[in-house]
Scaffold this active site. Sequence first.
Site, PDB file in Angstrom:
ATOM      1  N   HIS A  90      40.863-107.746  18.490  1.00 17.81           N
ATOM      2  CA  HIS A  90      41.260-107.148  17.209  1.00 17.81           C
ATOM      3  C   HIS A  90      41.712-108.236  16.234  1.00 17.81           C
ATOM      4  O   HIS A  90      41.291-108.283  15.090  1.00 17.81           O
ATOM      5  CB  HIS A  90      42.383-106.123  17.439  1.00 17.81           C
ATOM      6  CG  HIS A  90      42.740-105.338  16.216  1.00 17.81           C
ATOM      7  ND1 HIS A  90      43.871-105.578  15.491  1.00 17.81           N
ATOM      8  CD2 HIS A  90      42.097-104.327  15.580  1.00 17.81           C
ATOM      9  CE1 HIS A  90      43.917-104.730  14.466  1.00 17.81           C
ATOM     10  NE2 HIS A  90      42.854-103.966  14.493  1.00 17.81           N
ATOM     11  N   HIS A 111      38.473-104.375   8.404  1.00 15.87           N
ATOM     12  CA  HIS A 111      39.285-103.369   7.714  1.00 15.87           C
ATOM     13  C   HIS A 111      38.862-103.319   6.249  1.00 15.87           C
ATOM     14  O   HIS A 111      38.050-104.121   5.818  1.00 15.87           O
ATOM     15  CB  HIS A 111      40.776-103.717   7.809  1.00 15.87           C
ATOM     16  CG  HIS A 111      41.255-103.743   9.225  1.00 15.87           C
ATOM     17  ND1 HIS A 111      41.145-104.851  10.006  1.00 15.87           N
ATOM     18  CD2 HIS A 111      41.798-102.772  10.000  1.00 15.87           C
ATOM     19  CE1 HIS A 111      41.618-104.575  11.216  1.00 15.87           C
ATOM     20  NE2 HIS A 111      42.020-103.326  11.239  1.00 15.87           N
ATOM     21  N   HIS A 120      36.389 -99.677  14.920  1.00 10.24           N
ATOM     22  CA  HIS A 120      37.490 -99.236  15.782  1.00 10.24           C
ATOM     23  C   HIS A 120      37.040 -98.173  16.791  1.00 10.24           C
ATOM     24  O   HIS A 120      37.566 -98.107  17.896  1.00 10.24           O
ATOM     25  CB  HIS A 120      38.675 -98.748  14.947  1.00 10.24           C
ATOM     26  CG  HIS A 120      39.408 -99.867  14.258  1.00 10.24           C
ATOM     27  ND1 HIS A 120      38.971-100.411  13.076  1.00 10.24           N
ATOM     28  CD2 HIS A 120      40.524-100.555  14.593  1.00 10.24           C
ATOM     29  CE1 HIS A 120      39.793-101.391  12.717  1.00 10.24           C
ATOM     30  NE2 HIS A 120      40.749-101.502  13.613  1.00 10.24           N
ATOM     31  N   HIS A 249      46.412 -94.273   7.999  1.00  8.36           N
ATOM     32  CA  HIS A 249      46.594 -95.041   9.242  1.00  8.36           C
ATOM     33  C   HIS A 249      47.434 -96.301   9.005  1.00  8.36           C
ATOM     34  O   HIS A 249      48.251 -96.682   9.831  1.00  8.36           O
ATOM     35  CB  HIS A 249      45.195 -95.327   9.824  1.00  8.36           C
ATOM     36  CG  HIS A 249      44.980 -96.724  10.299  1.00  8.36           C
ATOM     37  ND1 HIS A 249      44.727 -97.768   9.433  1.00  8.36           N
ATOM     38  CD2 HIS A 249      45.004 -97.265  11.550  1.00  8.36           C
ATOM     39  CE1 HIS A 249      44.599 -98.885  10.138  1.00  8.36           C
ATOM     40  NE2 HIS A 249      44.755 -98.601  11.429  1.00  8.36           N
ATOM     41  N   HIS A 253      50.825 -97.446  11.067  1.00  7.87           N
ATOM     42  CA  HIS A 253      51.070 -98.766  11.674  1.00  7.87           C
ATOM     43  C   HIS A 253      52.438 -99.283  11.240  1.00  7.87           C
ATOM     44  O   HIS A 253      53.222 -99.777  12.049  1.00  7.87           O
ATOM     45  CB  HIS A 253      50.034 -99.780  11.180  1.00  7.87           C
ATOM     46  CG  HIS A 253      48.850 -99.931  12.099  1.00  7.87           C
ATOM     47  ND1 HIS A 253      48.880-100.699  13.231  1.00  7.87           N
ATOM     48  CD2 HIS A 253      47.603 -99.419  12.034  1.00  7.87           C
ATOM     49  CE1 HIS A 253      47.705-100.659  13.830  1.00  7.87           C
ATOM     50  NE2 HIS A 253      46.902 -99.877  13.123  1.00  7.87           N
ATOM     51  N   PHE A 270      48.005-107.003  11.887  1.00  5.64           N
ATOM     52  CA  PHE A 270      46.677-106.962  12.519  1.00  5.64           C
ATOM     53  C   PHE A 270      46.600-107.841  13.766  1.00  5.64           C
ATOM     54  O   PHE A 270      45.991-107.493  14.761  1.00  5.64           O
ATOM     55  CB  PHE A 270      45.615-107.532  11.573  1.00  5.64           C
ATOM     56  CG  PHE A 270      45.190-106.630  10.470  1.00  5.64           C
ATOM     57  CD1 PHE A 270      45.200-105.264  10.613  1.00  5.64           C
ATOM     58  CD2 PHE A 270      44.739-107.176   9.262  1.00  5.64           C
ATOM     59  CE1 PHE A 270      44.774-104.434   9.581  1.00  5.64           C
ATOM     60  CE2 PHE A 270      44.311-106.369   8.232  1.00  5.64           C
ATOM     61  CZ  PHE A 270      44.327-104.998   8.384  1.00  5.64           C
ATOM     62  N   HIS A 283      44.614 -94.844  16.979  1.00  4.06           N
ATOM     63  CA  HIS A 283      43.182 -94.908  16.661  1.00  4.06           C
ATOM     64  C   HIS A 283      42.371 -93.793  17.319  1.00  4.06           C
ATOM     65  O   HIS A 283      41.331 -93.400  16.801  1.00  4.06           O
ATOM     66  CB  HIS A 283      42.620 -96.296  16.970  1.00  4.06           C
ATOM     67  CG  HIS A 283      42.899 -97.234  15.845  1.00  4.06           C
ATOM     68  ND1 HIS A 283      42.081 -97.322  14.737  1.00  4.06           N
ATOM     69  CD2 HIS A 283      43.951 -98.051  15.609  1.00  4.06           C
ATOM     70  CE1 HIS A 283      42.610 -98.174  13.882  1.00  4.06           C
ATOM     71  NE2 HIS A 283      43.745 -98.626  14.381  1.00  4.06           N
TER      72      HIS A 283
HETATM   73 CU1  C2O Z   1      42.440-102.599  13.115  1.00  2.00          CU
HETATM   74 CU2  C2O Z   1      44.850 -99.728  13.141  1.00  2.00          CU
HETATM   75  O1  C2O Z   1      43.884-101.358  12.765  1.00  2.00           O
END
Ligand code: C2O
Length: 329
Positions: A90, A111, A120, A249, A253, A270, A283
Amino acid sequence: MAAPLAPPELSTCHPATKGSPPDMTHCCPPYSQAHIVDYDFPRTPLRVRRPAHEVKDDPEYIEKYTEAVRKMKELPSDDPWNFYQQALVHCAYCNGAYFQKGYPDVTLQVHTSWHFLAWHRYYLHFFERILGKLIKDDTFALPYWNFDAKEGMTIPEIFTSDPNSPLYNDNRNKDHYYPAIVDYRYAYKCGTPPCGSNQTGDELVQANMSYMRSTFKNSLQLPELFMGDPLRAGEPDSSKGTGGLESIHNAIHQFVGPADTEYHTDMGNFATAARDCMFYRLHANVDRLWHLYTNFRGNRVEFDEPDWLESSYIFYELQSDFTGRGTIL
Ligand code: C2O
């Protein structure tokens, strides 16, 4: 000039300096010589993901899930299936460790564009298969964090109740543990201290729900609004391309990550987000919300063009027998 995004050249992976904490720039997976093949979806039984607030009452499932994560964390640290190696995948794709193939000045970022949902979804697909394989259960499925339903709008307690559990992570905002309600408008940067909608209780639940409803409704005819703008080979990413689902989202986070540290590790950055099991719960629900969106659109392809349909990425797949080593796909 248009072209689908190509997978990165693994051998040219370099320190990930875009937004990474200084001690977290070595994100390159150590497998530059691997054999890369096209992926065919395997004919395995359907895996059915369930909401995290429900699986907490299924001790057998919790036991399996915990065991799978424990095993993944215990693999040799350079094994591609090791939990922390997976987290580096990631980081590498998000914090600038790769240039786009053929564009030595343009970093690869999955992203803030239409790649967000597809990349994802694949990432979880492979992660989930690794977990299932480690406990020899090819029906194993991740739980999803049902943060769009009232009963699911708090941080699931299976991730917070036992500091000795492999599902636990200490780098979180503990003020946001149960019974705090997630806030779709929460952001580190909106003020000091970080702020959100300034609502609480039922009012916040209702505000979240109507935010979600309008995110769906306003974008049904225009997938860019929900999924993010196109990003084709050679184009740099821009935060202006972020779709509505990704924005919600992002707030989540930040809601989970620690508000009071410079880099907000783990979930708020990230480079480190996927070191927290909460990442995959979050996710799994993003996957589900995309699925609902597609259903609402009558299952029409969102972007009927080769640059979307033929973009490709690299992930780490298990060999068919568990031998302790992965193949790269
Ligand atoms: Cu790559 Cu929830 O982020």
